[in-house]
Design a protein around this motif. Structure first.
Motif, PDB file in Angstrom:
ATOM      1  N   ALA A   1      42.719 -18.592  82.480  1.00 14.05           N
ATOM      2  CA  ALA A   1      43.956 -19.342  82.702  1.00 14.05           C
ATOM      3  C   ALA A   1      44.032 -19.891  84.111  1.00 14.05           C
ATOM      4  O   ALA A   1      44.547 -20.999  84.338  1.00 14.05           O
ATOM      5  CB  ALA A   1      45.153 -18.444  82.397  1.00 14.05           C
TER       6      ALA A   1
ATOM      7  N   VAL B   1      38.128 -23.848  74.931  1.00 11.64           N
ATOM      8  CA  VAL B   1      38.290 -25.286  75.190  1.00 11.64           C
ATOM      9  C   VAL B   1      37.061 -26.040  74.703  1.00 11.64           C
ATOM     10  O   VAL B   1      35.990 -25.447  74.465  1.00 11.64           O
ATOM     11  CB  VAL B   1      38.529 -25.552  76.688  1.00 11.64           C
ATOM     12  CG1 VAL B   1      39.817 -24.891  77.156  1.00 11.64           C
ATOM     13  CG2 VAL B   1      37.346 -25.067  77.517  1.00 11.64           C
TER      14      VAL B   1
ATOM     15  N   TRP C   1      42.157 -16.076  78.484  1.00 12.05           N
ATOM     16  CA  TRP C   1      41.066 -17.043  78.463  1.00 12.05           C
ATOM     17  C   TRP C   1      41.325 -18.001  77.305  1.00 12.05           C
ATOM     18  O   TRP C   1      41.669 -17.584  76.214  1.00 12.05           O
ATOM     19  CB  TRP C   1      39.723 -16.342  78.261  1.00 12.05           C
ATOM     20  CG  TRP C   1      39.258 -15.569  79.456  1.00 12.05           C
ATOM     21  CD1 TRP C   1      39.822 -14.461  79.978  1.00 12.05           C
ATOM     22  CD2 TRP C   1      38.132 -15.875  80.258  1.00 12.05           C
ATOM     23  NE1 TRP C   1      39.133 -14.029  81.061  1.00 12.05           N
ATOM     24  CE2 TRP C   1      38.065 -14.878  81.266  1.00 12.05           C
ATOM     25  CE3 TRP C   1      37.154 -16.871  80.246  1.00 12.05           C
ATOM     26  CZ2 TRP C   1      37.076 -14.858  82.235  1.00 12.05           C
ATOM     27  CZ3 TRP C   1      36.158 -16.846  81.203  1.00 12.05           C
ATOM     28  CH2 TRP C   1      36.126 -15.853  82.203  1.00 12.05           C
ATOM     29  N   TYR C   2      41.158 -19.282  77.570  1.00 14.13           N
ATOM     30  CA  TYR C   2      41.386 -20.289  76.540  1.00 14.13           C
ATOM     31  C   TYR C   2      40.043 -20.801  76.021  1.00 14.13           C
ATOM     32  O   TYR C   2      39.096 -20.995  76.798  1.00 14.13           O
ATOM     33  CB  TYR C   2      42.192 -21.464  77.090  1.00 14.13           C
ATOM     34  CG  TYR C   2      43.565 -21.095  77.568  1.00 14.13           C
ATOM     35  CD1 TYR C   2      44.550 -20.693  76.675  1.00 14.13           C
ATOM     36  CD2 TYR C   2      43.883 -21.142  78.927  1.00 14.13           C
ATOM     37  CE1 TYR C   2      45.821 -20.347  77.113  1.00 14.13           C
ATOM     38  CE2 TYR C   2      45.157 -20.801  79.377  1.00 14.13           C
ATOM     39  CZ  TYR C   2      46.109 -20.401  78.460  1.00 14.13           C
ATOM     40  OH  TYR C   2      47.361 -20.051  78.901  1.00 14.13           O
TER      41      TYR C   2
ATOM     42  N   LYS D   1      40.791 -28.841  82.940  1.00 13.94           N
ATOM     43  CA  LYS D   1      41.475 -29.995  82.358  1.00 13.94           C
ATOM     44  C   LYS D   1      41.104 -31.270  83.097  1.00 13.94           C
ATOM     45  O   LYS D   1      40.871 -32.320  82.474  1.00 13.94           O
ATOM     46  CB  LYS D   1      42.982 -29.771  82.410  1.00 13.94           C
ATOM     47  CG  LYS D   1      43.792 -30.897  81.788  1.00 13.94           C
ATOM     48  CD  LYS D   1      45.272 -30.569  81.835  1.00 13.94           C
ATOM     49  CE  LYS D   1      46.096 -31.691  81.195  1.00 13.94           C
ATOM     50  NZ  LYS D   1      47.559 -31.387  81.273  1.00 13.94           N
TER      51      LYS D   1
ATOM     52  N   TRP E   1      42.224 -23.206  84.377  1.00 17.63           N
ATOM     53  CA  TRP E   1      42.536 -24.236  83.388  1.00 17.63           C
ATOM     54  C   TRP E   1      42.776 -25.598  84.023  1.00 17.63           C
ATOM     55  O   TRP E   1      42.335 -26.622  83.513  1.00 17.63           O
ATOM     56  CB  TRP E   1      43.739 -23.827  82.559  1.00 17.63           C
ATOM     57  CG  TRP E   1      44.349 -24.970  81.781  1.00 17.63           C
ATOM     58  CD1 TRP E   1      45.601 -25.440  81.859  1.00 17.63           C
ATOM     59  CD2 TRP E   1      43.681 -25.801  80.819  1.00 17.63           C
ATOM     60  NE1 TRP E   1      45.793 -26.499  81.018  1.00 17.63           N
ATOM     61  CE2 TRP E   1      44.614 -26.746  80.362  1.00 17.63           C
ATOM     62  CE3 TRP E   1      42.394 -25.829  80.309  1.00 17.63           C
ATOM     63  CZ2 TRP E   1      44.299 -27.712  79.424  1.00 17.63           C
ATOM     64  CZ3 TRP E   1      42.072 -26.807  79.365  1.00 17.63           C
ATOM     65  CH2 TRP E   1      43.020 -27.724  78.928  1.00 17.63           C
TER      66      TRP E   1
ATOM     67  N   LYS F   1      42.211 -27.874  75.302  1.00 17.77           N
ATOM     68  CA  LYS F   1      42.459 -26.635  74.564  1.00 17.77           C
ATOM     69  C   LYS F   1      42.330 -26.873  73.067  1.00 17.77           C
ATOM     70  O   LYS F   1      42.646 -27.951  72.561  1.00 17.77           O
ATOM     71  CB  LYS F   1      43.859 -26.107  74.877  1.00 17.77           C
ATOM     72  CG  LYS F   1      44.047 -25.631  76.300  1.00 17.77           C
ATOM     73  CD  LYS F   1      45.474 -25.144  76.517  1.00 17.77           C
ATOM     74  CE  LYS F   1      45.680 -24.695  77.955  1.00 17.77           C
ATOM     75  NZ  LYS F   1      47.085 -24.242  78.196  1.00 17.77           N
TER      76      LYS F   1
ATOM     77  N   LYS G   1      43.218 -18.247  72.041  1.00 17.78           N
ATOM     78  CA  LYS G   1      42.905 -17.411  73.196  1.00 17.78           C
ATOM     79  C   LYS G   1      41.731 -16.499  72.866  1.00 17.78           C
ATOM     80  O   LYS G   1      41.550 -16.090  71.721  1.00 17.78           O
ATOM     81  CB  LYS G   1      44.117 -16.575  73.598  1.00 17.78           C
ATOM     82  CG  LYS G   1      45.291 -17.408  74.115  1.00 17.78           C
ATOM     83  CD  LYS G   1      46.432 -16.513  74.550  1.00 17.78           C
ATOM     84  CE  LYS G   1      47.601 -17.355  75.085  1.00 17.78           C
ATOM     85  NZ  LYS G   1      48.734 -16.505  75.519  1.00 17.78           N
TER      86      LYS G   1
END
Length: 466
Positions: free
Chosen positions: A174, A162, A159-160, A181, A177, A187, A219
């Motif tokens: 992910a 953001v 998991w990012y 985006k 994403w 990120k 992350k």
């Protein structure tokens, strides 16, 4: 002297650090890595003082090679990737303890992971200067049926963290994403100044990729929704504190049994402990690359720390002396203040007394002046009255003299008048004195001159001339 040293490293085949290789290195055994078919056999086996496996209760017996090859097989079936197979801990063992005491320390450390497989080894070069332990702890729990793979929920995915242009932050998986985006999310990265920024924010502030801590974005932990780094750090701190507690317990028991002074170690950094000393570095075993340089560096650090301790001790003594002088000065200032207050009180008392005396003197002077003025006024009145009486008396005397003079000046022949005229002349002189005195009292000048009465010779009849 017992020292604190513990580090932890991840073990993942994807990075070339497979569990079978690490187990062969620390145990001194030759193991075959079934995943690659390679024989893992390392030198310096003579330094392995002891080694063994600590498995969860109820686990059937298994040898080292089979244990870690099975762990790598389960890892591969789960998809491999960057998932860890095990975590490898390395920590220094107290030199004060004998082999039995060190072994007890290692077994207590393995007991911190009751559901994991622990492969441990004690290394000692025989010189007594660097006894230490290696413990390989499986990432997965080990049960009676073998390693227990993580469930899909447990395993999850990356998991990012953001952020959008509005500053809002969320965690995005992910797999999501690309969509995030496209929606404008970016990120976040950790930068060297301790802040988290998107690359867009960084470029706006004049920063670039070289200013990041790493090229990996932030992350989140798969189950706690937190930074994986933060979670790993907290777990490591817990293990470090637990090892310090284990070592100190055995050191205390050793001191009690032998009567020596108790030694203790502390897992906290010098900064967290409030110490200003420079920490030493881990020297490692004799003969290892860089060992001599590390020993020399530690000697310099210890000498520098000793100088700092001496300087801090001297500074503390001077500080204590300064504090004592400050207290003495404060006491002197308080005494001086009391003395000054007493002096001011006495001065104010004297001043008040002087003012009262001056007021009394002024009042007496004013009263005397008033009385004098009254006396002057009375004297002036008396003088005026006296002057008036004198003037009246002088006027009467002058009038009486004028009458006598006129009587003396009137009369018969010169012969008969010679006596009275002389008397009249005398009276005239006396009259003049009285008149001058009267004019002086009256504020005028001398009395006007009156014609003197004729002398007898002036009235004498002249005889016939011959």
């Amino acid at each position: 002297m017992a020292i604190y040293h513990l580090n932890a490293r991840g073990c993942s085949p994807s990075t070339g650090a497979g569990a079978v290789r690490k187990a062969a290195y620390q145990s001194g055994q030759a193991l075959v890595e079934e995943r690659s078919g390679q024989l893992c056999d390392y030198a310096r086996k003579e330094r392995v003082a002891a080694q063994g496996l600590a498995l969860p209760a109820g686990t059937p017996p298994i040898d080292r090679g089979a244990l870690w090859n099975e762990a790598e097989r389960v890892w591969a079936e789960a998809g491999g990737g960057k998932e860890l197979v095990a975590k490898r801990f390395e920590f220094a063992l107290p030199v004060e303890l004998d082999e039995r005491g060190r072994l007890a320390c290692v077994r207590d450390f393995c007991a911190l992971f009751p559901t994991k497989a622990c492969d441990w080894a004690i290394h000692d070069d025989g010189r007594g200067g660097n006894p230490h332990a290696h413990v390989l702890v499986s990432a997965l729990d080990l049960g009676a049926e073998g390693f227990v793979p993580r469930t899909k929920a447990q395993k999850g995915q990356s998991w990012y963290l953001v952020q959008n242009d509005g500053g809002e932050r969320i965690a995005v998986p992910a797999t999501g994403w690309a969509a995030a985006k496209a929606a404008g999310w970016q990120k976040l990265y950790n930068f060297e100044d301790g802040k988290r920024r998107t690359m867009k924010q960084a470029r706006a502030e004049g920063l670039g990729a070289k200013d990041r801590v790493s090229k990996s974005p932030v992350k989140m932990h798969r189950t706690e929704g937190r930074s994986a780094r933060e979670v790993e750090k907290e777990q490591l701190v817990e293990v470090r504190a637990a090892w310090a507690s284990i070592a100190n317990r055995h050191l205390a028991a050793h001191a009690a049994a032998t009567g020596v002074a108790t030694q203790a170690i502390d897992h906290r950094s010098n900064k967290d402990r409030g110490l200003e000393e420079q920490p030493t570095v881990h020297e490692g075993g004799v003969g290892l690359i860089g060992h001599a340089d590390k020993v020399k560096l530690n000697e310099e650090i210890k000498a520098r720390n000793e100088r700092l301790r001496v300087l801090r001790s001297e500074l503390k003594n001077e500080g204590d002396t300064l504090e004592q002088l400050k207290r003495e000065l404060a006491e002197l200032e308080r005494k001086r203040g009391r003395i000054e207050s007493a002096k001011r009180a006495r001065a104010q008392g004297r001043h008040r007394g002087a003012l009262a005396k001056r007021r009394r003197t002024a009042m007496a002077t004013a009263a005397a002046a008033a009385a004098a003025q009254q006396r002057v006024a009375a004297a002036a009145v008396d003088q005026t009255d006296t002057r008036a009486e004198l003037l009246v008396q002088l006027d009467e005397q002058i009038a009486a003299l004028d009458l006598k003079i006129r009587q003396l000046q009137s009369g018969g022949t010169a012969k008969m008048l010679s006596g009275p005229l002389l008397k009249a002349a005398e009276l005239g002189a006396e009259r003049k004195k009285l008149a001058d005195e009267r004019n002086r009292l009256a504020g005028g000048g001398p009395a006007p001159r009156r014609p003197e009465p004729p002398r007898p010779e002036q009235n004498r009849p002249r005889g016939p001339r011959h």
